[in-house]
Design an enzyme around this catalytic site. Sequence first.
Site, PDB file in Angstrom:
ATOM      1  N   TYR A 146      -9.870 -30.943 -47.162  1.00 20.51           N
ATOM      2  CA  TYR A 146      -9.361 -32.320 -47.211  1.00 20.51           C
ATOM      3  C   TYR A 146      -9.581 -33.007 -45.867  1.00 20.51           C
ATOM      4  CZ  TYR A 146      -5.961 -35.980 -46.306  1.00 20.51           C
ATOM      5  OH  TYR A 146      -5.375 -37.145 -45.896  1.00 20.51           O
TER       6      TYR A 146
ATOM      7  N   SER B 226      -7.122 -39.352 -41.543  1.00 17.91           N
ATOM      8  CA  SER B 226      -5.970 -38.451 -41.561  1.00 17.91           C
ATOM      9  C   SER B 226      -5.824 -37.714 -40.242  1.00 17.91           C
ATOM     10  CB  SER B 226      -6.132 -37.431 -42.689  1.00 17.91           C
ATOM     11  OG  SER B 226      -5.127 -36.441 -42.637  1.00 17.91           O
TER      12      SER B 226
ATOM     13  N   LYS C  99       3.754 -36.449 -56.126  1.00 20.21           N
ATOM     14  CA  LYS C  99       2.802 -35.652 -55.358  1.00 20.21           C
ATOM     15  C   LYS C  99       2.965 -34.144 -55.538  1.00 20.21           C
ATOM     16  CE  LYS C  99       2.091 -37.107 -51.072  1.00 20.21           C
ATOM     17  NZ  LYS C  99       0.769 -37.678 -50.748  1.00 20.21           N
TER      18      LYS C  99
END
Length: 319
Positions: free
Chosen positions: A144, A118, A180
Amino acid sequence: MKRVIVTGGAGLIGSNVVRLLNEQGISDILVVDHLGTSSKWKNLRGLEYTDYSEKEEFLQKVQTTDILKDYSHIFHLGACSSTTETDASYLIRNNYEYTKILAEESLHKKIHFLYASSAATYGEGQFGYDDKAPIHSLKPLNMYGYSKHMFDLYALKKGFLDKITGVKYFNIFGFGEAHKEDMRSVVLKGYEQISSEGKLRLFKSYRPDYKDGEQKRDFLYVKDAAKISLFLLENRKFGLYNVGRGQAETWKSLASALFKAMGKPENIEYMEMPESLKAKYQYYTKAETQKLISSGYKEGFTDLETAIADYVDLLRKED
């Protein structure tokens, strides 16, 4: 590609990867995901695949059976992608340990393996957004991002990055993200706000060097993200790659493109940012894409206005 596994196959990027594989005549696909009670299952409609497995059952089979036998490629796109998730132990299990097991088993069985890292691993960007630079000093802003960074570091230390592909997705948006909830893109949230209220809400800026709406992101259409992912895995381009357009654009630019696509007059309202986000908010991201271009990727990128117009058209058809 012969037989393919796509984890996170019902998600935003995963479902678009499956769709692109189908367009290339590949349908011998095992989709792995966790559907739960969300509407994510809708992303599987219209896709061709051989079988489906829930993520926990799949991992158990990977560890106790020969389920990976005869598979040629794995797109490991499944993860908890919530930047506000505070259960660090859950993120370690789901994003780090899961990826370790699947990567090691793939290498052992000589299966081509691509995993989702990411852009969140870059943190505030104080060390830049260069996928050719050392990664040890990066400081993600949330757990995250750190869970993704942990596997990048593990893969580097183990020498895996000479044999597998990690992709650092930037701000991906497109059809297939409705499930989401709060992590949906501003494009989709904005589409719903403009449809119901005639206005779009954006966060205020809390830095003097950025005016309201002038915060910048590298926005990438999900169709491009899927194309790039297939290119890298098919052509065995190993290592870490940024997957972005290499262009930073403001939230105001995104809003303008959205109002234009919807045929509505611009009406932006700036709102307070939650205190919990202020210290973790990225004001600027821009992928360095030279490594991707040098790898031979020649498909180009969809510009923001065209991508949003295409997305809005798909949303209207869904409505």
